[in-house]
Design an enzyme around this catalytic site. Structure first.
Site, PDB file in Angstrom:
ATOM      1  N   ARG A   1      24.477  47.803  43.323  1.00 48.09           N
ATOM      2  CA  ARG A   1      25.484  47.828  42.256  1.00 48.09           C
ATOM      3  C   ARG A   1      25.830  46.374  41.921  1.00 48.09           C
ATOM      4  NH1 ARG A   1      31.813  48.615  42.427  1.00 48.09           N
ATOM      5  NH2 ARG A   1      32.082  48.386  40.190  1.00 48.09           N
TER       6      ARG A   1
ATOM      7  N   HIS B   1      33.230  44.009  34.981  1.00 47.65           N
ATOM      8  CA  HIS B   1      33.851  43.691  36.277  1.00 47.65           C
ATOM      9  C   HIS B   1      34.648  42.395  36.063  1.00 47.65           C
ATOM     10  CE1 HIS B   1      33.417  44.570  40.822  1.00 47.65           C
ATOM     11  NE2 HIS B   1      34.380  43.683  40.694  1.00 47.65           N
TER      12      HIS B   1
ATOM     13  N   GLU C   1      37.674  49.168  38.343  1.00 46.67           N
ATOM     14  CA  GLU C   1      39.079  49.071  38.725  1.00 46.67           C
ATOM     15  C   GLU C   1      40.028  48.640  37.606  1.00 46.67           C
ATOM     16  OE1 GLU C   1      39.619  46.648  42.200  1.00 46.67           O
ATOM     17  OE2 GLU C   1      38.358  47.901  43.455  1.00 46.67           O
TER      18      GLU C   1
ATOM     19  N   ASN D   1      36.508  53.199  44.698  1.00 43.06           N
ATOM     20  CA  ASN D   1      36.549  52.092  45.654  1.00 43.06           C
ATOM     21  C   ASN D   1      37.679  52.395  46.626  1.00 43.06           C
ATOM     22  OD1 ASN D   1      34.600  50.911  44.099  1.00 43.06           O
ATOM     23  ND2 ASN D   1      35.879  49.234  43.331  1.00 43.06           N
TER      24      ASN D   1
ATOM     25  N   TYR E   1      39.537  50.750  50.070  1.00 41.72           N
ATOM     26  CA  TYR E   1      39.683  49.709  51.095  1.00 41.72           C
ATOM     27  C   TYR E   1      40.767  50.049  52.104  1.00 41.72           C
ATOM     28  CZ  TYR E   1      36.606  46.616  48.461  1.00 41.72           C
ATOM     29  OH  TYR E   1      35.516  46.068  47.848  1.00 41.72           O
TER      30      TYR E   1
ATOM     31  N   GLU F   1      32.624  50.952  46.431  1.00 43.70           N
ATOM     32  CA  GLU F   1      32.950  49.745  47.207  1.00 43.70           C
ATOM     33  C   GLU F   1      33.740  50.139  48.437  1.00 43.70           C
ATOM     34  OE1 GLU F   1      35.109  46.493  45.318  1.00 43.70           O
ATOM     35  OE2 GLU F   1      33.881  46.735  43.509  1.00 43.70           O
TER      36      GLU F   1
HETATM   37  C1  FCB Z   1      37.718  44.899  44.755  1.00 41.00           C
HETATM   38  C2  FCB Z   1      36.929  44.233  43.647  1.00 41.00           C
HETATM   39  C3  FCB Z   1      35.796  43.374  44.155  1.00 41.00           C
HETATM   40  C4  FCB Z   1      36.219  42.581  45.378  1.00 41.00           C
HETATM   41  C5  FCB Z   1      36.801  43.504  46.419  1.00 41.00           C
HETATM   42  C6  FCB Z   1      37.173  42.816  47.718  1.00 41.00           C
HETATM   43  O1  FCB Z   1      39.004  45.198  44.305  1.00 41.00           O
HETATM   44  O2  FCB Z   1      36.385  45.209  42.778  1.00 41.00           O
HETATM   45  O3  FCB Z   1      35.355  42.544  43.114  1.00 41.00           O
HETATM   46  O4  FCB Z   1      37.087  41.588  45.016  1.00 41.00           O
HETATM   47  O5  FCB Z   1      37.924  44.133  45.903  1.00 41.00           O
END
Ligand code: FCB
Length: 474
Positions: A90, A134, A179, A307, A309, A382
């Site tokens: 990607r 992006h 995002e 995404n 995290y 992500e």
């Molecule tokens: C996400 C972004 C990516 C990177 C990661 C750590 O929010 O999409 O570009 O910065 O975080």
């Protein structure tokens, strides 16, 4: 280096045995974070070029004008991906390489770069997954207001059409936006990312115009009969009130709306969420929208990109200081009646983000429930972690913490969630790169990059993932 360790660290093959058949394993990057070559081959300036040049915007004062030099070293990087064994890459197309001024015909040299990259990937047996936006908006469009201006949505669709004409025969998956949440909150509300606007709730038109741009771009891609699937990527963070009382629950609900629902609901359900009575004034720009716009936004999708995290914990009361997680000032935070609190029970990454794979499961369940019956197949587009890597005397990096983060999140991704068809996971990120306002301070890569020599060195997390992929059965 942290002491976060997974039980799968010594058993990638055992975890691979849990991978569903046909599951896509990939790595992700973004143009501005890896390409460098910002003034080459007719590329125009983007809003991030302007932002990074302003004093105090980037925590370590660095800029992305060279970063990983992926623009020239993409062959070496594709070779690293091939050796890793991933199914898909990607990456993002830089809008200012394709349309340097944000309008008009395609810049041939910009198209030629992505032709080379895509062909190199296909020759290596890796599926190209292209994100159209992006975050690197052509500067001339930013001058006209960027996503605060409705016309930008149409400009974005024009650019999508050019990309479809050039690459529509070879791209395996298209992602319109990355995002829109982060662009709105960090870029237009708090001003800690480009374009640095501090509009707080007045930034809401940027939500609507991005989503409109998404809908129009999907239509443009479909009009060119692209062969690949089409989707969008959003970041989802499950929101937890720090205390179980009326006020804190109310703030957590508002945060869930601004971070998650105002983006996902229109795309998947065709309408904005119902706003709590007391907050209706704040959300007025999203309440008074044209119903035809909502039809445009609500396009059938082939997949949905998530995404993930970390989760978010919301506590009542203004924040103790006005620092953003990047370490740069965000004065607007001070005016808020709530703040982001840490989870005492979870370890954290270099960025201070909670390591909580159980909340990936919560995310997937939330989606299955909120969007039951309308959710297309999902990809985690992500996921990853920054840590303070330690380089040994022989140059190696034993990032057991990053490998562990991946292992624990993959274990969740491999388990099935009723009502959700999860098809793949893309690790953020192939190699250390320029992490937006944090500069070179936060490393997320499976591959170490020495930013002086640009030498690439696979870390332990890369070797771990390589073993996992090599030992899967299908
Ligand atoms: C996400 C972004 C990516 C990177 C990661 C750590 O929010 O999409 O570009 O910065 O975080």
């Amino acid at each position: 280096m942290s002491d976060y360790r997974s039980e799968w660290l010594h058993d990638p093959a055992g975890l691979a045995a849990q991978m569903p058949a046909g599951f896509t394993m990939g790595v992700a990057t973004a143009a501005f974070q890896v390409e460098g070559a910002v003034r080459e081959d007719g590329r125009g300036p983007s809003t991030w070029d302007t932002f990074m040049a302003q004093p105090g915007r980037i925590a370590d004062g660095s800029d992305a004008s060279v970063t990983d030099d992926h623009y020239h070293r993409y062959r070496e990087d594709v070779a690293l991906m091939k050796e890793l064994g991933v199914d898909a890459y990607r990456f993002s197309l830089a809008w200012p390489r394709i349309q340097p001024g944000g309008t008009g015909p395609a810049n041939k040299a910009g198209i030629a770069f992505y032709d080379r990259l895509i062909d190199e990937l296909l020759a290596a047996g890796i599926s190209p997954v292209a994100t159209l936006f992006h975050w690197d908006m052509p500067e001339p469009l930013q001058h006209k207001g960027g996503w605060m201006t409705r016309d930008t949505a149409s400009r974005f669709a024009d650019y999508a059409l050019l990309a479809a004409q050039a690459f529509g025969d070879r791209v395996d998956k298209w992602i319109t936006l990355n995002e829109p949440t982060s662009v709105t909150l960090n870029g237009y509300a708090l001003g800690v990312h480009a374009p640095g606007a501090t509009l707080m709730f007045d930034s809401l038109p940027a939500v609507h115009h991005q989503l409109l741009g998404h809908g129009l771009a999907v239509q443009a891609l479909r009009s060119e009969n692209v062969t690949g699937g089409i989707g969008i990527t959003n970041i989802h963070s499950p929101v937890v009130p720090a205390k179980d009382n009326f006020t804190t629950r109310g703030y957590a609900e508002v945060f869930d709306l601004v971070h998650n629902r105002i983006f996902a609901d229109p795309v998947l359900l065709g309408h904005y969420p119902k706003f709590p009575f007391l907050a209706r004034k704040l959300f007025k720009p999203l309440i008074e929208v044209d119903s035809d716009d909502l039809k445009t936004i609500h396009q059938p999708l082939d997949f949905y990109g998530l995404n993930y995290y970390a989760p978010t914990r919301i506590a009542a009361g203004p924040p103790a200081d006005d620092r953003s997680p990047d370490g740069t000032p965000a004065p607007g935070l001070r005016g808020l009646p709530f703040h982001l609190a840490s989870f005492p029970e979870f370890p954290t990454t270099g960025f201070g983000w909670s390591i909580a794979p159980e909340y990936l499961e919560v995310t997937l369940k939330d989606y299955a429930e909120r969007y039951a019956g309308v959710l297309p197949p999902v990809y985690i587009t992500e996921g990853g972690a920054s840590f303070d890597d330690v380089v040994a005397a022989d140059g190696s990096v034993d990032d057991a913490d990053r490998a562990s983060y991946l292992a624990e999140h993959l274990a969740v991704a491999f388990a099935s969630v009723p009502g959700l068809d999860l098809r793949g996971y893309f690790a953020w990120t192939l190699m250390d790169n320029w992490e937006w306002a944090a500069g070179f301070g936060e490393r997320f890569g499976l591959v170490r990059v020495d930013f002086e020599t640009l030498e690439r060195t696979p870390k332990r997390s890369y070797r771990w993932l390589q073993q996992l992929i090599a030992s899967r059965s299908s």
